[in-house]
Write a protein that holds these residues in place. Structure first.
Motif, short mmCIF file in Angstrom:
data_model
loop_
_atom_site.label_atom_id
_atom_site.label_comp_id
_atom_site.label_asym_id
_atom_site.label_seq_id
_atom_site.Cartn_x
_atom_site.Cartn_y
_atom_site.Cartn_z
N LEU A 1 0.83 -1.19 0.00
CA LEU A 1 0.00 0.00 0.00
C LEU A 1 0.87 1.25 0.00
O LEU A 1 1.79 1.37 0.81
N ASP A 2 0.59 2.15 -0.91
CA ASP A 2 1.24 3.46 -0.93
C ASP A 2 0.13 4.51 -0.88
O ASP A 2 -0.58 4.73 -1.85
N SER A 3 -0.02 5.13 0.29
CA SER A 3 -1.13 6.07 0.47
C SER A 3 -0.80 7.48 -0.01
O SER A 3 -1.63 8.38 0.09
N ALA B 1 8.05 -0.23 -8.78
CA ALA B 1 8.97 -1.14 -8.06
C ALA B 1 8.36 -2.52 -7.88
O ALA B 1 9.02 -3.54 -8.09
N VAL B 2 7.08 -2.57 -7.53
CA VAL B 2 6.41 -3.85 -7.32
C VAL B 2 6.34 -4.63 -8.63
O VAL B 2 6.63 -5.83 -8.66
N MET B 3 5.99 -3.96 -9.71
CA MET B 3 5.92 -4.66 -11.00
C MET B 3 7.28 -5.22 -11.41
O MET B 3 7.37 -6.34 -11.90
N GLN B 4 8.33 -4.45 -11.18
CA GLN B 4 9.68 -4.95 -11.52
C GLN B 4 10.08 -6.12 -10.64
O GLN B 4 10.66 -7.09 -11.14
N LEU B 5 9.79 -6.04 -9.34
CA LEU B 5 10.11 -7.17 -8.46
C LEU B 5 9.37 -8.43 -8.90
O LEU B 5 9.96 -9.52 -8.91
N ASN B 6 8.10 -8.29 -9.23
CA ASN B 6 7.33 -9.44 -9.70
C ASN B 6 7.94 -10.05 -10.95
O ASN B 6 8.01 -11.27 -11.09
N PHE C 1 -0.43 -4.16 -5.61
CA PHE C 1 -0.23 -2.87 -4.96
C PHE C 1 -1.48 -2.03 -5.05
O PHE C 1 -2.28 -2.18 -5.96
N ILE C 2 -1.64 -1.19 -4.06
CA ILE C 2 -2.73 -0.23 -4.01
C ILE C 2 -2.08 1.14 -3.91
O ILE C 2 -1.31 1.39 -2.98
N LEU C 3 -2.36 1.99 -4.88
CA LEU C 3 -1.81 3.34 -4.89
C LEU C 3 -2.94 4.33 -4.64
O LEU C 3 -3.96 4.27 -5.32
N VAL C 4 -2.74 5.20 -3.68
CA VAL C 4 -3.74 6.21 -3.34
C VAL C 4 -3.13 7.58 -3.59
O VAL C 4 -2.06 7.89 -3.07
N GLU C 5 -3.80 8.38 -4.39
CA GLU C 5 -3.35 9.75 -4.65
C GLU C 5 -4.57 10.65 -4.60
O GLU C 5 -5.50 10.47 -5.38
#
Length: 83
Positions: A32-34, A44-49, A58-62
């Protein structure tokens, strides 16, 4: 990738990947990135996967509508198309 004067120095993808590793996130965890802003966490998560065949999500909140549509979303599209 970023409009002029916005996110001139986004966090490095490698830094966020290292934080995810240090946090001992498993290959099927949710991240989670709030304060998503530039979308570095999603990147970063996509590259790690990709690197370890993980299935992290991942959940991105903006909150800022302009930022979420013009920066965060556009970066995620670019990463997906390049991955």
């Amino acid at each position: 990738i970023f409009p002029e004067n916005e996110f001139a120095t986004p966090k490095p993808v490698k830094l966020i990947q290292q934080i995810i590793r240090i946090a001992n996130c498993k290959q099927d965890d949710y991240i989670l990135d709030s304060f998503a802003g530039s979308g570095t966490t999603g990147h970063a998560v996509m590259q790690l996967n990709k690197e370890d065949s993980g299935n992290r999500k991942f959940i991105l909140v903006e909150i800022e509508d302009k930022v979420s549509k013009e920066i965060t979303l556009e970066r995620m599209k670019l990463v997906i198309n390049n991955e």
